[in-house]
Design an enzyme around this catalytic site. Structure first.
Site, mmCIF file in Angstrom:
data_model
loop_
_atom_site.group_PDB
_atom_site.id
_atom_site.type_symbol
_atom_site.label_atom_id
_atom_site.label_comp_id
_atom_site.label_asym_id
_atom_site.label_seq_id
_atom_site.Cartn_x
_atom_site.Cartn_y
_atom_site.Cartn_z
ATOM 1 N N LYS A 15 0.865 -1.178 0.000
ATOM 2 C CA LYS A 15 0.000 0.000 0.000
ATOM 3 C C LYS A 15 0.903 1.229 0.000
ATOM 4 O O LYS A 15 1.678 1.441 0.933
ATOM 5 C CB LYS A 15 -0.906 0.018 1.227
ATOM 6 C CG LYS A 15 -1.764 1.277 1.321
ATOM 7 C CD LYS A 15 -2.502 1.351 2.645
ATOM 8 C CE LYS A 15 -3.205 2.696 2.790
ATOM 9 N NZ LYS A 15 -3.823 2.865 4.129
ATOM 10 N N GLY A 43 -7.873 8.925 10.497
ATOM 11 C CA GLY A 43 -8.138 8.918 11.927
ATOM 12 C C GLY A 43 -9.240 9.836 12.407
ATOM 13 O O GLY A 43 -9.461 9.952 13.613
ATOM 14 N N ALA A 72 -9.634 5.357 4.977
ATOM 15 C CA ALA A 72 -9.477 6.513 5.868
ATOM 16 C C ALA A 72 -10.790 7.258 6.089
ATOM 17 O O ALA A 72 -11.542 7.527 5.158
ATOM 18 C CB ALA A 72 -8.416 7.490 5.358
ATOM 19 N N GLY A 73 -11.049 7.576 7.357
ATOM 20 C CA GLY A 73 -12.190 8.402 7.719
ATOM 21 C C GLY A 73 -13.445 7.650 8.109
ATOM 22 O O GLY A 73 -14.330 8.215 8.756
ATOM 23 N N ASN A 102 -9.461 1.134 10.409
ATOM 24 C CA ASN A 102 -8.522 0.947 11.506
ATOM 25 C C ASN A 102 -8.994 1.672 12.762
ATOM 26 O O ASN A 102 -9.425 1.068 13.733
ATOM 27 C CB ASN A 102 -7.129 1.410 11.090
ATOM 28 C CG ASN A 102 -6.066 1.166 12.149
ATOM 29 O OD1 ASN A 102 -4.936 1.596 12.014
ATOM 30 N ND2 ASN A 102 -6.383 0.457 13.221
ATOM 31 N N THR A 103 -8.955 3.009 12.734
ATOM 32 C CA THR A 103 -9.237 3.808 13.928
ATOM 33 C C THR A 103 -10.601 3.499 14.532
ATOM 34 O O THR A 103 -10.733 3.384 15.753
ATOM 35 C CB THR A 103 -9.143 5.309 13.595
ATOM 36 O OG1 THR A 103 -7.829 5.604 13.109
ATOM 37 C CG2 THR A 103 -9.417 6.160 14.828
#
Length: 254
Positions: free
Chosen positions: A96, A157, A183-184, A205-206
């Site tokens: 990635k 994040g 992301a987000g 992830n977050t």
């Protein structure tokens, strides 16, 4: 058959999982089991891939597809170097590409990302570039050899959801290469929304790592992604401005 093929490999789960921000690596096997995720990202700068003690890789099932990322790279040259290190260390050909020179909003540098993608694709890497959602840059990445593209939904994040949804819709409509929204995404409902739009997968992830119960949240995201994909395949009903009765308004009993 509804198969997701990236770089010639069938990916059974459309939920990709990140490994940052967990309180302990020991939770990762449970996260993977409950989410049913197959693709898992690792940041090379956070992992001592030569260490046998408390190595994150020891907690990842051998059946998973490792997706090392080049987090920390500020230009194409640094990303290329990190990718080569990952492959030499036995992490495989998947990579990635993350090239971020903006320290405030952590937005990807599409220009440097395209350069890195072109070099690494020629070297036999399965390249998944993280990018700002822009149609022309997406086409450039595909032409450079990207096996899939990973447009951001919102800054890393932030848990703000798919703030860039209209741009991502355009990319989904125009690009045949797999689209992984990255992301987000902060809620399972947002992951489902991305899948309903026609995204091929999402990376989270977050939202999982910061949850009160990360294992349960991982399961929730897995279910949401499956539901969103099924909704897309079923073809959602069309939105209308005017009301339309579901039952006849004439012929009542008197």
């Amino acid at each position: 058959m509804d198969n997701l093929i990236i770089g010639g490999t069938e990916v059974k789960s459309r939920l990709f999982i990140g490994t940052g921000k967990y309180s302990s690596n020991s939770i990762i096997p449970r996260i993977l089991k409950k989410s049913k995720s197959q693709v898992i990202t690792i940041a090379l700068r956070r992992v001592d891939i030569t260490s046998k003690e408390e190595n994150m890789l020891n907690y990842i099932n051998k059946d998973c597809i490792l997706l090392p990322n080049t987090s920390g790279a500020r230009n194409a040259e640094e990303a290329i170097r990190l990718a080569r290190i990952a492959r030499a260390a036995g992490c495989g050909n998947w990579i990635k590409i993350e090239v971020i020179s903006d320290n405030k909003y952590l937005l990807p540098d599409n220009y440097e990302t395209i350069k890195a993608t072109e070099v690494l694709a020629k070297e036999g890497f399965i390249v998944l570039p993280y990018m700002n959602p822009d149609l022309m840059d997406t086409k450039r990445l595909v032409n450079a050899g990207a096996a899939a593209v990973m447009p951001l939904g919102a800054p890393i994040g932030t848990n703000r959801g798919i703030a860039t949804k209209e741009m991502i819709r355009i990319i989904i409509d125009e690009i045949a290469t797999p689209i992984v929204v990255d992301a987000g995404i902060g809620k399972p409902s947002q992951a489902a929304e991305a899948m309903e739009m026609g995204a091929d997968a999402v990376l989270v992830n977050t939202a999982i790592a910061s949850a009160g119960n990360p294992v349960l949240m991982a399961e929730a995201f897995g279910l949401a992604v499956e539901s969103g994909r099924k909704a897309f395949l079923a073809k959602l009903g069309q939105e209308k401005l005017m009301a339309e009765a579901s039952s006849p308004l004439t012929g009542f009993l008197r």
